[in-house]
Design a protein around this motif. Structure first.
Motif, PDB file in Angstrom:
ATOM      1  N   LYS A  28      40.224 -77.808 -31.446  1.00  0.00           N
ATOM      2  CA  LYS A  28      40.414 -76.492 -31.759  1.00  0.00           C
ATOM      3  C   LYS A  28      39.469 -77.179 -33.071  1.00  0.00           C
ATOM      4  O   LYS A  28      39.115 -78.063 -33.841  1.00  0.00           O
ATOM      5  CB  LYS A  28      41.413 -75.773 -32.082  1.00  0.00           C
ATOM      6  N   ALA A  29      38.681 -76.023 -33.777  1.00  0.00           N
ATOM      7  CA  ALA A  29      38.061 -76.735 -34.394  1.00  0.00           C
ATOM      8  C   ALA A  29      38.571 -77.039 -35.904  1.00  0.00           C
ATOM      9  O   ALA A  29      38.088 -77.624 -36.682  1.00  0.00           O
ATOM     10  CB  ALA A  29      36.332 -75.166 -35.552  1.00  0.00           C
ATOM     11  N   ARG A  30      40.115 -76.598 -36.008  1.00  0.00           N
ATOM     12  CA  ARG A  30      40.603 -76.687 -37.111  1.00  0.00           C
ATOM     13  C   ARG A  30      40.778 -78.208 -37.503  1.00  0.00           C
ATOM     14  O   ARG A  30      41.245 -79.033 -38.463  1.00  0.00           O
ATOM     15  CB  ARG A  30      41.397 -75.601 -37.213  1.00  0.00           C
ATOM     16  N   ASP A  31      41.223 -78.685 -36.512  1.00  0.00           N
ATOM     17  CA  ASP A  31      41.341 -80.102 -36.232  1.00  0.00           C
ATOM     18  C   ASP A  31      40.292 -81.345 -35.324  1.00  0.00           C
ATOM     19  O   ASP A  31      40.239 -82.417 -35.714  1.00  0.00           O
ATOM     20  CB  ASP A  31      42.107 -80.245 -34.720  1.00  0.00           C
ATOM     21  N   VAL A  32      38.868 -80.812 -36.431  1.00  0.00           N
ATOM     22  CA  VAL A  32      38.139 -82.173 -36.063  1.00  0.00           C
ATOM     23  C   VAL A  32      38.039 -83.025 -36.813  1.00  0.00           C
ATOM     24  O   VAL A  32      37.539 -84.052 -36.773  1.00  0.00           O
ATOM     25  CB  VAL A  32      36.575 -81.051 -35.568  1.00  0.00           C
ATOM     26  N   ALA A  33      38.755 -82.664 -38.050  1.00  0.00           N
ATOM     27  CA  ALA A  33      38.337 -84.224 -38.648  1.00  0.00           C
ATOM     28  C   ALA A  33      39.784 -84.410 -38.570  1.00  0.00           C
ATOM     29  O   ALA A  33      39.310 -85.754 -38.602  1.00  0.00           O
ATOM     30  CB  ALA A  33      38.469 -83.081 -40.326  1.00  0.00           C
ATOM     31  N   THR A  34      40.765 -84.146 -38.026  1.00  0.00           N
ATOM     32  CA  THR A  34      41.598 -85.374 -38.055  1.00  0.00           C
ATOM     33  C   THR A  34      41.808 -85.778 -36.175  1.00  0.00           C
ATOM     34  O   THR A  34      41.490 -87.608 -36.518  1.00  0.00           O
ATOM     35  CB  THR A  34      42.733 -84.533 -37.540  1.00  0.00           C
ATOM     36  N   ALA A  35      40.823 -85.462 -35.590  1.00  0.00           N
ATOM     37  CA  ALA A  35      40.395 -85.894 -34.592  1.00  0.00           C
ATOM     38  C   ALA A  35      39.256 -86.907 -35.025  1.00  0.00           C
ATOM     39  O   ALA A  35      39.523 -88.332 -34.137  1.00  0.00           O
ATOM     40  CB  ALA A  35      39.650 -85.194 -33.732  1.00  0.00           C
ATOM     41  N   ILE A  52      33.304 -80.297 -28.270  1.00  0.00           N
ATOM     42  CA  ILE A  52      33.059 -79.096 -27.596  1.00  0.00           C
ATOM     43  C   ILE A  52      33.982 -78.221 -28.398  1.00  0.00           C
ATOM     44  O   ILE A  52      34.899 -78.502 -27.865  1.00  0.00           O
ATOM     45  CB  ILE A  52      32.907 -79.241 -26.208  1.00  0.00           C
ATOM     46  N   GLN A  53      33.339 -77.168 -29.285  1.00  0.00           N
ATOM     47  CA  GLN A  53      34.397 -76.107 -29.408  1.00  0.00           C
ATOM     48  C   GLN A  53      34.080 -74.545 -29.932  1.00  0.00           C
ATOM     49  O   GLN A  53      32.871 -74.568 -29.212  1.00  0.00           O
ATOM     50  CB  GLN A  53      34.704 -76.968 -31.252  1.00  0.00           C
ATOM     51  N   ASN A  54      35.032 -74.223 -30.418  1.00  0.00           N
ATOM     52  CA  ASN A  54      34.510 -72.739 -30.077  1.00  0.00           C
ATOM     53  C   ASN A  54      34.668 -72.139 -31.386  1.00  0.00           C
ATOM     54  O   ASN A  54      34.605 -70.707 -31.503  1.00  0.00           O
ATOM     55  CB  ASN A  54      35.792 -71.964 -29.476  1.00  0.00           C
ATOM     56  N   GLY A  55      34.189 -73.453 -32.351  1.00  0.00           N
ATOM     57  CA  GLY A  55      33.963 -72.534 -33.920  1.00  0.00           C
ATOM     58  C   GLY A  55      33.353 -73.451 -34.241  1.00  0.00           C
ATOM     59  O   GLY A  55      32.537 -73.976 -33.986  1.00  0.00           O
ATOM     60  N   LEU A  56      32.613 -72.559 -35.781  1.00  0.00           N
ATOM     61  CA  LEU A  56      31.632 -73.094 -36.725  1.00  0.00           C
ATOM     62  C   LEU A  56      31.622 -74.473 -37.567  1.00  0.00           C
ATOM     63  O   LEU A  56      32.490 -74.491 -37.585  1.00  0.00           O
ATOM     64  CB  LEU A  56      30.618 -71.907 -36.693  1.00  0.00           C
ATOM     65  N   GLY A  57      30.661 -75.703 -37.384  1.00  0.00           N
ATOM     66  CA  GLY A  57      30.240 -76.414 -38.218  1.00  0.00           C
ATOM     67  C   GLY A  57      30.878 -77.815 -37.783  1.00  0.00           C
ATOM     68  O   GLY A  57      31.269 -78.877 -38.133  1.00  0.00           O
TER      69      GLY A  57
END
Length: 127
Positions: A28-35, A52-57
Motif C-alpha cells: 500500500k502506498a502508505r507503507d512505502v517509506a517503512t518498506a 508497483i503501488q496504487n497511490g501517488l508519490g
C-alpha cells in the motif's frame, strides 16, 4: 488465473538476506517509506527496485530513500488478487504490467525486467 502451486523461498525480514537483482515493492502506498527502510540489505551494485503501488508519490519516496538511479515505476493494469488463507493467494488476473524509468525513455534494464515478467506468463511492456 487458474490453479498453480509455486514453491519459493520466503523470509519475514530482509536482515541477513543476500543482495538480489530485482526488488519488487508492491505495498500500500502508505507503507512505502517503512518498506524502503527494509530494502538496503537486498541491494547490490546493480540492484533495481521496481515499485508497483496504487497511490501517488511512491516512486519519489523510494528514490529519496534508495537513489533515483535504482528505482523504476510499474503500473499493473486490470490487476486483482485475494487471500484465500495463510500462504494461499488467488490471482484473479492482470491485463498488463507497464514499466518505466522515473526520468527518461525505455532502457535495456526495463526490457530485461519486462522479459522476466513475460517469462512468468504475464503481459509486460517497457515504456
Amino acid at each position: 488465473s487458474g490453479e498453480r502451486t509455486v514453491r519459493l523461498a520466503a523470509a519475514t525480514s530482509t536482515e541477513g538476506q543476500a543482495p538480489v537483482d530485482l526488488v519488487i515493492l508492491a505495498t500500500k502506498a502508505r507503507d512505502v517509506a517503512t518498506a524502503a527502510r527494509a530494502i538496503p540489505p537486498l541491494l547490490g551494485p546493480e540492484t533495481t527496485v521496481l515499485t508497483i503501488q496504487n497511490g501517488l508519490g511512491s516512486s519519489a519516496v523510494l528514490a529519496g530513500a534508495l537513489g533515483q538511479d535504482r528505482v523504476v515505476a510499474g503500473i499493473a493494469g486490470g490487476f486483482g488478487a485475494s487471500l484465500k488463507g495463510p500462504g494461499h493467494a488467488h490471482h484473479n488476473g492482470m491485463e498488463v504490467v507497464r514499466i518505466g524509468e522515473l526520468d527518461g525513455p525505455a532502457t535495456p534494464r526495463l526490457a530485461a525486467i519486462a522479459a522476466m515478467w513475460r517469462g512468468a506468463g504475464f503481459r509486460a511492456e517497457a515504456c
